[in-house]
Design a protein around this motif. Structure first.
Motif, mmCIF file in Angstrom:
data_model
loop_
_atom_site.group_PDB
_atom_site.id
_atom_site.type_symbol
_atom_site.label_atom_id
_atom_site.label_comp_id
_atom_site.label_asym_id
_atom_site.label_seq_id
_atom_site.Cartn_x
_atom_site.Cartn_y
_atom_site.Cartn_z
ATOM 1 N N SER A 122 0.844 -1.194 0.000
ATOM 2 C CA SER A 122 0.000 0.000 0.000
ATOM 3 C C SER A 122 0.877 1.240 0.000
ATOM 4 C CB SER A 122 -0.905 0.013 1.242
ATOM 5 O OG SER A 122 -1.649 -1.189 1.357
ATOM 6 N N THR A 123 0.296 2.342 -0.441
ATOM 7 C CA THR A 123 0.962 3.643 -0.363
ATOM 8 C C THR A 123 0.299 4.443 0.741
ATOM 9 O OG1 THR A 123 1.552 3.636 -2.701
ATOM 10 C CG2 THR A 123 1.530 5.766 -1.589
ATOM 11 N N ILE A 124 1.104 4.939 1.677
ATOM 12 C CA ILE A 124 0.574 5.684 2.807
ATOM 13 C C ILE A 124 1.151 7.095 2.816
ATOM 14 C CG2 ILE A 124 0.354 3.555 4.142
ATOM 15 C CD1 ILE A 124 2.739 4.555 5.840
ATOM 16 N N SER A 125 0.396 8.013 3.407
ATOM 17 C CA SER A 125 0.865 9.395 3.526
ATOM 18 C C SER A 125 0.983 9.848 4.973
ATOM 19 C CB SER A 125 -0.079 10.351 2.779
ATOM 20 O OG SER A 125 -1.383 10.311 3.345
ATOM 21 N N ALA A 126 0.488 9.031 5.907
ATOM 22 C CA ALA A 126 0.536 9.398 7.324
ATOM 23 C C ALA A 126 0.373 8.151 8.172
ATOM 24 C CB ALA A 126 -0.561 10.416 7.658
ATOM 25 N N LEU A 127 0.798 8.267 9.425
ATOM 26 C CA LEU A 127 0.624 7.203 10.405
ATOM 27 C C LEU A 127 0.141 7.856 11.687
ATOM 28 C CD1 LEU A 127 3.735 6.903 8.948
ATOM 29 C CD2 LEU A 127 3.256 4.548 9.624
ATOM 30 N N ARG A 128 -0.485 7.098 12.544
ATOM 31 C CA ARG A 128 -0.930 7.674 13.808
ATOM 32 C C ARG A 128 -0.891 6.632 14.914
ATOM 33 N NH1 ARG A 128 -7.438 8.933 13.313
ATOM 34 N NH2 ARG A 128 -8.193 6.798 13.065
ATOM 35 N N MET A 129 -0.795 7.153 16.128
ATOM 36 C CA MET A 129 -0.721 6.325 17.312
ATOM 37 C C MET A 129 -1.582 6.942 18.403
ATOM 38 S SD MET A 129 2.573 5.682 19.743
ATOM 39 C CE MET A 129 2.095 6.695 21.133
ATOM 40 N N ALA A 130 -2.280 6.115 19.133
ATOM 41 C CA ALA A 130 -3.094 6.599 20.245
ATOM 42 C C ALA A 130 -2.501 6.133 21.559
ATOM 43 C CB ALA A 130 -4.528 6.100 20.124
ATOM 44 N N ALA A 131 -2.287 7.064 22.460
ATOM 45 C CA ALA A 131 -1.884 6.721 23.817
ATOM 46 C C ALA A 131 -3.137 6.398 24.632
ATOM 47 C CB ALA A 131 -1.124 7.878 24.457
ATOM 48 N N SER A 199 6.461 2.183 28.059
ATOM 49 C CA SER A 199 5.478 3.105 27.504
ATOM 50 C C SER A 199 4.224 2.304 27.201
ATOM 51 C CB SER A 199 6.008 3.729 26.214
ATOM 52 O OG SER A 199 7.158 4.483 26.451
ATOM 53 N N TYR A 200 3.079 2.951 27.279
ATOM 54 C CA TYR A 200 1.816 2.280 26.993
ATOM 55 C C TYR A 200 1.227 2.889 25.724
ATOM 56 C CZ TYR A 200 2.040 0.860 31.934
ATOM 57 O OH TYR A 200 2.429 0.348 33.151
ATOM 58 N N ILE A 201 1.029 2.091 24.694
ATOM 59 C CA ILE A 201 0.435 2.550 23.444
ATOM 60 C C ILE A 201 -0.841 1.763 23.199
ATOM 61 C CG2 ILE A 201 0.739 2.677 20.942
ATOM 62 C CD1 ILE A 201 3.649 3.253 21.419
ATOM 63 N N GLY A 202 -1.896 2.491 22.840
ATOM 64 C CA GLY A 202 -3.201 1.866 22.713
ATOM 65 C C GLY A 202 -3.542 1.345 21.339
ATOM 66 N N GLU A 203 -3.167 2.078 20.275
ATOM 67 C CA GLU A 203 -3.634 1.716 18.938
ATOM 68 C C GLU A 203 -2.754 2.390 17.893
ATOM 69 O OE1 GLU A 203 -6.699 -0.701 17.176
ATOM 70 O OE2 GLU A 203 -6.212 -0.298 19.267
ATOM 71 N N VAL A 204 -2.654 1.783 16.713
ATOM 72 C CA VAL A 204 -1.938 2.391 15.594
ATOM 73 C C VAL A 204 -2.782 2.247 14.329
ATOM 74 C CG1 VAL A 204 0.344 1.926 16.572
ATOM 75 C CG2 VAL A 204 -0.664 0.299 14.985
ATOM 76 N N ALA A 205 -2.535 3.121 13.353
ATOM 77 C CA ALA A 205 -3.215 3.047 12.056
ATOM 78 C C ALA A 205 -2.371 3.779 11.027
ATOM 79 C CB ALA A 205 -4.615 3.647 12.133
ATOM 80 N N MET A 206 -2.590 3.456 9.762
ATOM 81 C CA MET A 206 -1.891 4.086 8.651
ATOM 82 C C MET A 206 -2.913 4.693 7.687
ATOM 83 S SD MET A 206 -0.199 1.340 9.862
ATOM 84 C CE MET A 206 1.389 1.077 10.639
ATOM 85 N N TYR A 207 -2.583 5.864 7.126
ATOM 86 C CA TYR A 207 -3.482 6.508 6.164
ATOM 87 C C TYR A 207 -3.111 6.006 4.770
ATOM 88 C CZ TYR A 207 -6.601 10.020 4.247
ATOM 89 O OH TYR A 207 -7.637 10.647 3.602
ATOM 90 N N VAL A 208 -3.947 5.105 4.246
ATOM 91 C CA VAL A 208 -3.670 4.438 2.977
ATOM 92 C C VAL A 208 -4.347 5.187 1.840
ATOM 93 C CG1 VAL A 208 -3.944 2.295 1.682
ATOM 94 C CG2 VAL A 208 -3.408 2.219 4.138
ATOM 95 N N LEU A 209 -3.572 5.501 0.806
ATOM 96 C CA LEU A 209 -4.089 6.193 -0.368
ATOM 97 C C LEU A 209 -4.700 5.187 -1.335
ATOM 98 C CD1 LEU A 209 -1.101 8.648 -0.911
ATOM 99 C CD2 LEU A 209 -3.265 9.093 0.277
ATOM 100 N N PRO A 210 -5.701 5.609 -2.123
ATOM 101 C CA PRO A 210 -6.330 4.670 -3.063
ATOM 102 C C PRO A 210 -5.355 4.274 -4.167
ATOM 103 C CG PRO A 210 -7.098 6.913 -3.449
ATOM 104 C CD PRO A 210 -6.295 6.954 -2.179
ATOM 105 N N SER A 211 -5.541 3.069 -4.679
ATOM 106 C CA SER A 211 -4.704 2.608 -5.787
ATOM 107 C C SER A 211 -5.024 3.397 -7.041
ATOM 108 C CB SER A 211 -4.943 1.109 -6.045
ATOM 109 O OG SER A 211 -4.638 0.356 -4.903
ATOM 110 N N PRO A 212 -4.044 3.690 -7.882
ATOM 111 C CA PRO A 212 -4.321 4.435 -9.101
ATOM 112 C C PRO A 212 -5.172 3.599 -10.049
ATOM 113 C CG PRO A 212 -2.069 3.612 -9.103
ATOM 114 C CD PRO A 212 -2.623 3.351 -7.741
ATOM 115 N N PRO A 213 -5.971 4.236 -10.901
ATOM 116 C CA PRO A 213 -6.804 3.483 -11.847
ATOM 117 C C PRO A 213 -5.932 2.784 -12.879
ATOM 118 C CG PRO A 213 -6.848 5.820 -12.357
ATOM 119 C CD PRO A 213 -6.112 5.688 -11.049
ATOM 120 N N PRO A 214 -6.425 1.711 -13.464
ATOM 121 C CA PRO A 214 -5.636 1.029 -14.500
ATOM 122 C C PRO A 214 -5.442 1.928 -15.708
ATOM 123 C CG PRO A 214 -7.889 0.181 -14.427
ATOM 124 C CD PRO A 214 -7.725 1.077 -13.233
ATOM 125 N N PRO A 215 -4.357 1.755 -16.456
ATOM 126 C CA PRO A 215 -4.108 2.609 -17.625
ATOM 127 C C PRO A 215 -5.138 2.364 -18.724
ATOM 128 C CG PRO A 215 -2.534 0.795 -17.511
ATOM 129 C CD PRO A 215 -3.304 0.764 -16.219
#
Length: 215
Positions: A122-131, A199-215
């Protein structure tokens, strides 16, 4: 931006909002031509926050830790005959009140890490973590990585390091946007153990970009 299509509209035709045209405006043809061709441009689809499908590797995986964390998977305790677990899988269980407590299973320089599998490249542009809601033991910084392997942190490449606890915010989600998009299947986080402990970390996630359309 991609082209969705071209609509042919006779002179005077009203093109409905949401159709192939320009929201409810009338087409006015030029003299001696009588038609307009209306080109609709489709804005790129937005991405979405995705929870990884698995945690594949973590600090000292399978090695001996404290008595309450014998395999370094996470702290466990008994309460009224039931085991309460603060294991690494809590990072992706969708519950912000649960968390991973590595219970002293840090690496040789006092850091913890975990490697995540998005299930597909996947292509991602951001990540996040919740304490955790209390904010206790929230790390002061976190570094995100792109990894070539699900089972070896040594093959991970540093994407960026972000300060946390900024402006007194030390609980809940904190989003970390990358300077440039990253493509891969495996991503990791690494963070220091405060006070030389956990350290205590509750959750993680990644911001996934949509796949490009087929040519």
């Amino acid at each position: 931006m991609v082209f969705r299509g071209v609509a042919h509209a006779p002179n005077g035709t009203t093109i409905a909002s949401g159709g192939l045209g320009i929201d409810g405006r009338r087409c006015a043809g030029a003299r001696a031509i009588g038609v307009w061709f209306v080109l609709l441009l489709l804005q790129p689809a937005a991405g979405s926050w995705i929870t990884p499908t698995d945690v594949t590797h973590w600090t000292r995986k399978g090695k001996t830790g404290e008595s309450s964390n014998p395999d370094c998977k996470g702290y466990r305790r008994q309460e009224d005959g039931e085991e309460i677990s603060y294991v690494v899988e809590n990072l992706i269980d969708g519950d912000l009140t649960s968390y991973w407590n590595p219970a002293g299973c840090m690496d040789s320089v006092g850091y913890y890490y975990a490697v995540f599998d998005l299930g597909a490249t996947s292509t991602i542009s951001a990540l996040r973590m919740a304490a955790t809601p209390s904010g206790n033991h929230n790390p002061d910084e976190i570094t995100w990585y792109s990894c070539s392997s699900a089972s070896d942190f040594a093959g991970c490449t540093n994407l960026s390091t972000f300060a946390r606890n900024v402006g007194g915010k030390n609980s809940g989600w904190q989003n970390n946007s990358l300077d440039s998009d990253a493509t891969g299947r495996y991503f990791a986080m690494r963070y220091p153990a405060p006070f030389g402990y956990q350290s205590y970390i509750g959750e993680v996630a990644m911001y996934v970009l949509p796949s490009p359309p087929p040519p």
